[in-house]
Design an enzyme around this catalytic site. Sequence first.
Site, mmCIF file in Angstrom:
data_model
loop_
_atom_site.group_PDB
_atom_site.id
_atom_site.type_symbol
_atom_site.label_atom_id
_atom_site.label_comp_id
_atom_site.label_asym_id
_atom_site.label_seq_id
_atom_site.Cartn_x
_atom_site.Cartn_y
_atom_site.Cartn_z
ATOM 1 N N CYS A 93 -16.073 1.534 -32.143
ATOM 2 C CA CYS A 93 -15.291 2.996 -32.765
ATOM 3 C C CYS A 93 -15.277 3.835 -31.345
ATOM 4 O O CYS A 93 -14.318 3.357 -30.577
ATOM 5 C CB CYS A 93 -16.496 3.930 -33.360
ATOM 6 S SG CYS A 93 -15.185 4.981 -34.436
ATOM 7 N N ARG A 127 -8.797 12.026 -40.936
ATOM 8 C CA ARG A 127 -9.858 11.166 -40.422
ATOM 9 C C ARG A 127 -9.487 9.929 -41.510
ATOM 10 O O ARG A 127 -9.269 10.224 -42.949
ATOM 11 C CB ARG A 127 -11.104 11.661 -40.565
ATOM 12 C CG ARG A 127 -11.515 12.739 -39.542
ATOM 13 C CD ARG A 127 -12.854 13.187 -39.418
ATOM 14 N NE ARG A 127 -13.581 11.910 -38.825
ATOM 15 C CZ ARG A 127 -13.623 11.875 -37.293
ATOM 16 N NH1 ARG A 127 -12.923 12.567 -37.046
ATOM 17 N NH2 ARG A 127 -14.224 10.900 -36.857
ATOM 18 N N HIS A 194 -18.546 0.458 -38.098
ATOM 19 C CA HIS A 194 -19.720 1.019 -37.749
ATOM 20 C C HIS A 194 -21.066 0.075 -38.019
ATOM 21 O O HIS A 194 -21.198 -0.487 -39.065
ATOM 22 C CB HIS A 194 -19.871 2.439 -37.979
ATOM 23 C CG HIS A 194 -19.343 3.336 -37.381
ATOM 24 N ND1 HIS A 194 -19.752 3.718 -35.908
ATOM 25 C CD2 HIS A 194 -18.037 4.024 -37.303
ATOM 26 C CE1 HIS A 194 -19.004 4.613 -35.418
ATOM 27 N NE2 HIS A 194 -18.077 5.097 -36.303
HETATM 28 N N1 GLN Z 1 -14.328 10.372 -31.797
HETATM 29 C C1 GLN Z 1 -13.744 9.427 -32.211
HETATM 30 C C2 GLN Z 1 -12.589 9.413 -33.489
HETATM 31 O O1 GLN Z 1 -12.736 10.326 -34.319
HETATM 32 C C3 GLN Z 1 -14.765 8.314 -32.656
HETATM 33 C C4 GLN Z 1 -15.591 8.512 -33.732
HETATM 34 C C5 GLN Z 1 -16.544 7.538 -34.081
HETATM 35 O O2 GLN Z 1 -17.141 6.825 -33.010
HETATM 36 N N2 GLN Z 1 -17.172 7.650 -35.227
HETATM 37 O O3 GLN Z 1 -11.586 8.777 -33.256
#
Ligand code: GLN
Length: 250
Positions: A93, A127, A194
Amino acid sequence: MKIRIGHLYPEYLNIYADRGNIAVFARRAGLRGHELEVTPISVGDEVRPGEHDLLYIGGGQDREQALIAPDLGAKGPGIHEAVARGAAVLAVCGGYQLFGRGYRGHQGDPMPGIGLFQHETVAGESRMIGDVLLDCELEPGERRTLAGFENHAGRTRLDPEAVPLGRVVAGFGNDGESGYEGCRVGRALGTYLHGPLLPRNPWLADWLLAQALAHATGGEPPELAPLPDRLEAEAHAISAQRARDRGGRF
Ligand code: GLN
């Protein structure tokens, strides 16, 4: 054998317990009679090529990414050299984003990455959150599924010649429209999936351990003795079903 893992920025990039992936490496290595040595590599530390069989970097929010990005930039040449000499990589990520050419978050300046993966990432309005299922073929003819969880604003666009980690069966993946997820350069893998990624995908943990052992011995990746993996298979099946039920795409 001793397998040496260099864990980049464990105190900054550990969202969703990404560090659990290290516990899986340790356990699965130990059950095959190998010892895992994990060394934190943090701000100000050097990456010395050849010292680590596998480099690991987890995910984090934009704020944590911005804190380590300049230091990671300084480590870039060392990481490139380590990978060129056969070290394996798992970048998750936020770490995956910064192992590309760069990430532009919602607010703030662009963060340059180290350019190991041929991609660029820009944060979008929404998101991309939920369970994901991928179809992967890391070895020719060996198709496996990878099940996990994604939560990112970043849209990652691969260059046309870049090799993705897998094809999205359900979920968003790199950008929600290309149908690709993650990136691969030899033994280096990057993904949005993740922690706990490896507990429910033990085949990927073993693939990475075998690559790390190949680096340690200077030989070919060894066949690792199979483990029962009953609970792991169940976790994978549940996770895969959740992703299928969700469908995906926005
Ligand atoms: N900040 C990054 C995004 O939102 C990665 C987020 C994360 O590692 N969950 O794309």
